[in-house]
Write a protein that holds these residues in place. Structure first.
Motif, short mmCIF file in Angstrom:
data_model
loop_
_atom_site.label_atom_id
_atom_site.label_comp_id
_atom_site.label_asym_id
_atom_site.label_seq_id
_atom_site.Cartn_x
_atom_site.Cartn_y
_atom_site.Cartn_z
N ILE A 88 -9.43 -7.83 2.09
CA ILE A 88 -8.99 -7.65 3.16
C ILE A 88 -9.19 -9.52 3.62
O ILE A 88 -10.04 -9.43 4.25
N VAL A 129 -4.96 3.81 -7.38
CA VAL A 129 -4.75 4.49 -6.89
C VAL A 129 -5.44 6.17 -7.43
O VAL A 129 -4.87 6.59 -7.83
N HIS A 131 -13.01 13.81 -6.28
CA HIS A 131 -13.62 13.07 -7.00
C HIS A 131 -13.50 12.16 -8.43
O HIS A 131 -12.72 11.43 -8.94
N ALA A 169 -8.42 -0.84 -6.23
CA ALA A 169 -9.76 -0.42 -4.91
C ALA A 169 -11.21 0.62 -5.30
O ALA A 169 -10.89 1.14 -4.67
N THR A 170 -12.38 -0.14 -4.99
CA THR A 170 -13.52 1.28 -5.64
C THR A 170 -14.71 0.50 -5.21
O THR A 170 -14.91 -0.58 -4.93
N ALA A 171 -15.27 1.30 -4.28
CA ALA A 171 -17.31 0.92 -4.65
C ALA A 171 -18.09 2.08 -4.96
O ALA A 171 -19.39 1.90 -4.97
N SER A 172 -17.41 2.89 -5.41
CA SER A 172 -17.85 3.94 -6.53
C SER A 172 -18.43 3.80 -7.10
O SER A 172 -17.84 2.89 -8.02
N PHE A 197 -9.50 -5.07 -5.15
CA PHE A 197 -9.18 -5.12 -4.04
C PHE A 197 -10.94 -4.89 -3.06
O PHE A 197 -10.98 -3.43 -3.13
N TYR A 206 -6.79 10.43 -1.63
CA TYR A 206 -7.87 10.81 -1.18
C TYR A 206 -7.46 11.90 0.15
O TYR A 206 -8.04 12.18 0.92
N THR A 253 1.44 0.07 -4.90
CA THR A 253 0.25 0.82 -5.07
C THR A 253 1.21 2.64 -5.99
O THR A 253 2.14 2.84 -5.37
N TYR A 270 -11.49 10.20 -11.38
CA TYR A 270 -11.64 8.48 -12.49
C TYR A 270 -11.28 9.68 -13.75
O TYR A 270 -10.95 8.37 -14.38
N ALA A 317 0.55 -1.35 0.24
CA ALA A 317 -0.10 0.18 -0.25
C ALA A 317 0.98 1.08 0.64
O ALA A 317 1.95 0.97 0.66
N ASP A 318 0.10 2.40 -0.20
CA ASP A 318 1.22 3.96 -0.23
C ASP A 318 0.72 4.83 0.03
O ASP A 318 -0.71 4.66 -0.80
#
Ligand SMILES: Cc1cc2nc3c(=O)[nH]c(=O)nc-3n(C[C@H](O)[C@H](O)[C@H](O)COP(=O)(O)O)c2cc1C
Length: 472
Positions: A281, A136, A155, A228-231, A246, A139, A105, A159, A58-59
């Motif tokens: 995770i 990534v 945000h 890694a996303t959910a939006s 992820f 954020y 990352t 993207y 990660a970073d």
């Protein structure tokens, strides 16, 4: 039907306190050795002995300074500061291993794509095709200020920028060089053939890049693409680009929804639903007996630091400054700034809320028990929740990894969930998908192969006028 094989990664970060805050203080935990190259080489060898697929790094490129309006809490906690660059430790780990993969990352928001394309191609060469990239968009407001912005880039705009960033990279990685461009003709004094190498002449909203790509094609060309996303914006992005997603999320329901949404987005982007794999995770606390594992969890829980988690979540208000018996609904008039990684319950008291932040038991995939119990839980997640792999959280370095290798790996092998040995010479992509080293044809990134969709077919060579730069 054959059993789904587990993708097994270790979740790491080049810092002291990545994601299990407070636990660096455990006896013999050696996280503060992260500045030493030996920390990384020992870890890499351990992971390869245990059959891990990859170590995932990660970073962040800023500090967590939203909580209490200051970076002080993060600094005290060792929360991702001090931190070092993740890509820099990869060659050392690659030199002492043959099979272990590396997930690195890197953010698309602040550093331009040309240099990153070169850096990852170099790493793909040095590792013989073992690198992945965790895309990534960053954020942290402090990250934005570190790179010349006044505040975070919005945000969805991040993207949009990431989408163009990837377009530039595919042009460089997939389209700029043909596979047979290197001739290495000693007699003719020709190392590479200019006609088989082309600039990309990219001009878009965010980037202007001439090319050609400086490295020659590496084994994978494009590294394995993680995100890694959910939006909504991230789901469209992942459907088009990601090969491995992820997943975090507060609970199984939200995770299932994320998985279904991204698979749907992949199909909409012309890919297959199973072109995307999902890695969750996972907290694993294992011991020969369940009682010992539970005692270990209790020891860890004693040292977990709610303050670290509060700062990590960038909570924009300080619940520790309020009376602990106050209900959250009376303490704050919105969602409390809890954000996407925490579920907000307005009936909770402030005290419960704070304690909950440091509660190691809240992890959706947390397996605490003897080796069979842990393996049962991992198999349940593979078969019932629909994940394809895990990123193992570290509570104690390197005991978490050692315990997993000694106690859980043999059981998962016995049950056909892990291979007994690595295939020789395979790349990270081939290991995960079994379809070769390169992106499959149905992935957007392959549209530039052989120079297709690029303005010129090769570099004009005045010494060989018959091989002109041709416009296509
Ligand atoms: C398991 C997991 C690991 C992540 N690791 C990183 C990281 O190392 N660096 C980073 O900047 N963001 C990281 N993120 C944050 C994501 O890149 C992303 O910002 C977040 O999931 C929100 O995305 P969304 O707004 O598209 O839903 C991680 C997220 C998850 C769930």
């Amino acid at each position: 039907m054959s059993k789904k094989r587990l993708i097994l990664n270790l979740f790491e970060m080049n810092c002291v306190s990545h994601i299990t805050h407070g636990l660096w203080r455990l006896p013999d935990n050696n996280r503060e050795r992260f500045n030493d190259i030996e920390y990384w080489t020992e870890l890499a060898q351990l992971l390869e002995e245990g059959g891990f697929d990859a170590v995932f790094l990660a970073d962040v490129i800023g500090t967590y300074d939203v909580f209490r309006g200051s970076a002080a809490t993060s600094i005290r906690e060792g929360l991702q500061i001090p931190n070092n660059d993740p890509a820099s430790v990869v060659p050392a780990m690659a030199a002492v291993t043959k099979h272990l993969g590396f997930g690195i990352t890197f953010s698309t928001t602040y550093e331009p794509p040309f240099a990153w394309a070169r850096r990852i191609s170099t790493l793909d060469h040095l590792t013989k095709g073992r690198v992945g990239w965790n895309i990534v968009t960053s954020y942290l407001p402090n990250a934005a200020r570190n790179f010349g912005h006044d505040g975070e880039v919005e945000h969805d705009t991040r993207y949009e920028k990431a989408d163009e960033y990837l377009d530039v990279l595919y042009k460089l990685w997939e389209g700029s060089w043909d596979d047979d461009a290197i001739v290495a003709d000693r007699e003719g004094n020709v190392f590479a053939d200019p006609a088989k190498i082309r600039p990309i002449h990219h001009e878009g909203r965010w980037f202007k890049v001439e090319g050609p790509h400086l490295p020659s094609p590496s084994r994978q060309r494009t590294p394995v693409l993680f995100t890694a996303t959910a939006s909504a914006a991230g789901t469209t992005f992942a459907g088009k680009h990601a090969e491995v997603v992820f997943t975090g999320g507060p609970n199984v329901e939200s995770l299932r929804k994320t998985i279904a949404g991204i698979r749907e987005a992949a199909v909409a982007a012309g890919r297959r639903a199973d072109d995307v794999r999902f890695v969750s995770i996972a907290g694993v606390i294992v011991a020969p007996t369940e009682a010992e594992a539970k005692a270990k969890l209790a020891r860890y829980q004693d040292l977990a630091s709610p303050e670290g988690y509060l700062a990590h979540t960038s909570l924009p208000w300080d619940p520790t400054a309020l009376p602990p018996e106050l209900r959250l609904k009376d303490a704050t008039d919105n969602d409390g700034g809890v954000g996407r990684w925490r579920v907000f319950d307005p009936e909770q008291t402030v005290g419960e809320f704070v304690a909950g932040f440091g509660d190691l038991g809240r992890q959706p995939l947390l397996a605490v028990g003897n080796p069979e119990q842990v393996a049962d839980e991992i198999e349940r997640w593979l078969d019932e929740v629909g994940i394809d792999g895990i990123n193992l959280l570290q509570y104690h370095s390197h005991d978490t990894t050692r315990d997993f290798i000694e106690l859980v790996v043999p059981v998962l092998r016995e049950r056909g969930r892990l291979r007994r040995e690595y295939d020789q010479h395979e790349t990270l992509r081939d290991r995960i998908f079994g379809e070769g080293d390169r992106l499959p044809d149905r992935h957007f990134g392959t549209r530039y192969r052989g120079g297709a969709h690029l303005p010129v077919s090769g570099i004009a060579d005045p010494a060989q006028p018959h091989k002109k730069e041709a416009l296509v």
